[in-house]
Write an enzyme that holds these catalytic residues in place. Structure first.
Site, PDB file in Angstrom:
ATOM      1  N   LYS A 104      97.937  49.551  66.702  1.00 14.72           N
ATOM      2  CA  LYS A 104      97.581  50.964  66.503  1.00 14.72           C
ATOM      3  C   LYS A 104      96.789  51.519  67.679  1.00 14.72           C
ATOM      4  CE  LYS A 104      95.294  50.677  62.648  1.00 14.72           C
ATOM      5  NZ  LYS A 104      95.454  49.256  62.315  1.00 14.72           N
ATOM      6  N   ARG A 143      91.553  54.367  54.513  1.00 16.74           N
ATOM      7  CA  ARG A 143      91.897  52.997  54.124  1.00 16.74           C
ATOM      8  C   ARG A 143      92.143  52.865  52.626  1.00 16.74           C
ATOM      9  NH1 ARG A 143      90.505  49.317  58.299  1.00 16.74           N
ATOM     10  NH2 ARG A 143      89.023  50.236  59.746  1.00 16.74           N
ATOM     11  N   ARG A 145      95.655  34.654  70.505  1.00 15.78           N
ATOM     12  CA  ARG A 145      94.876  35.370  71.536  1.00 15.78           C
ATOM     13  C   ARG A 145      93.712  34.533  72.037  1.00 15.78           C
ATOM     14  NH1 ARG A 145      93.829  41.104  68.653  1.00 15.78           N
ATOM     15  NH2 ARG A 145      92.235  39.839  67.665  1.00 15.78           N
ATOM     16  N   ARG A 163      87.939  33.907  69.540  1.00 20.32           N
ATOM     17  CA  ARG A 163      87.066  34.428  68.485  1.00 20.32           C
ATOM     18  C   ARG A 163      87.195  33.567  67.248  1.00 20.32           C
ATOM     19  NH1 ARG A 163      87.654  40.773  67.757  1.00 20.32           N
ATOM     20  NH2 ARG A 163      87.090  39.990  65.725  1.00 20.32           N
ATOM     21  N   ARG A 179      92.319  39.045  55.704  1.00 20.77           N
ATOM     22  CA  ARG A 179      92.235  40.458  56.092  1.00 20.77           C
ATOM     23  C   ARG A 179      93.521  41.195  55.729  1.00 20.77           C
ATOM     24  NH1 ARG A 179      90.561  39.399  62.086  1.00 20.77           N
ATOM     25  NH2 ARG A 179      91.490  41.413  62.513  1.00 20.77           N
TER      26      ARG A 179
END
Ligand SMILES: [Zn+2]
Length: 210
Positions: free
Chosen positions: A14, A89, A123, A155, A166
């Protein structure tokens, strides 16, 4: 005109697409995080109120966020509408937003959960220079970073269990938002898998026709 909502799961791209689209539409990108930071920096009344919740470790309530949005929509650059990124949301947030601004289109960037997991868990960042790499899609050239100071940084919350949790929250809370706008004929689904340029072109094609 009216505002646009850019919609999709975490990791759908996004942010990248929002940057590219605003170069064409000229409508400023509005995210709740940016609005909160701006209101705090400006020391506005609603910013101070939001700060009290954040200092207490609490979520900023919807009515405070909505007042931030009302203020943001009064700014000169928002006269022809804005592009919401990451908001609303929930369905109550969507209903509240409908009451304060006209929504022209809702663009849903659709990416299967397994693809999101692969994107996020692959990542890593070079601590030496900050370049972001990916195990599959953007591997280290010749096994190390050209900056010469390569140190791998991942991370802790980019692991599969956290990403799936999530995504579960996203599906549970946010999919009803898609249904809300679908009922108004405003929802446009875009395939978010593929080349970033092709996805931008698909989104712009939708926006030209609404
Ligand atoms: Zn590096």
């Amino acid at each position: 005109m009216g505002s646009i909502i850019l919609f999709g799961p975490p990791g759908a791209g996004k942010g990248t697409q929002a940057q590219r689209i605003l170069e064409h539409t000229g409508q400023p990108q509005v995210s709740t995080g940016d609005m909160l930071r701006a209101a705090l920096a400006a020391g506005t009344e609603v910013g101070e109120e939001a700060k009290r919740y954040m200092d207490a470790g609490a979520l900023v309530p919807d009515d405070v966020i909505l007042r931030l949005i009302v203020d943001r929509l009064k700014e000169d650059d928002a006269a022809a509408g804005v592009m919401f990124d990451g908001f609303p949301r929930t369905t109550p947030q969507a209903r509240a937003l409908d009451a304060i601004t006209e929504i022209r289109a809702v663009v849903s960037i659709e990416v299967p959960d397994d693809d999101i997991v692969e994107r996020i868990t692959g990542r890593f960042t070079c601590r030496g220079c900050g370049t972001v790499y990916h195990d599959v899609h953007l591997p280290l050239p010749e096994g190390s970073c050209p900056c010469g100071a390569f140190e791998e940084l991942r991370r802790a919350d980019d692991n599969e269990a956290t990403v799936r949790a999530r995504l579960a929250t996203y599906h549970q809370q946010t999919q009803p938002v898609a249904t809300h706008y679908e009922a108004q004929g405003l929802l446009h689904r875009i395939n978010g898998v593929g080349h970033v340029d092709a996805i931008t072109a698909d989104i712009l094609a939708v926006l030209r026709n609404v």
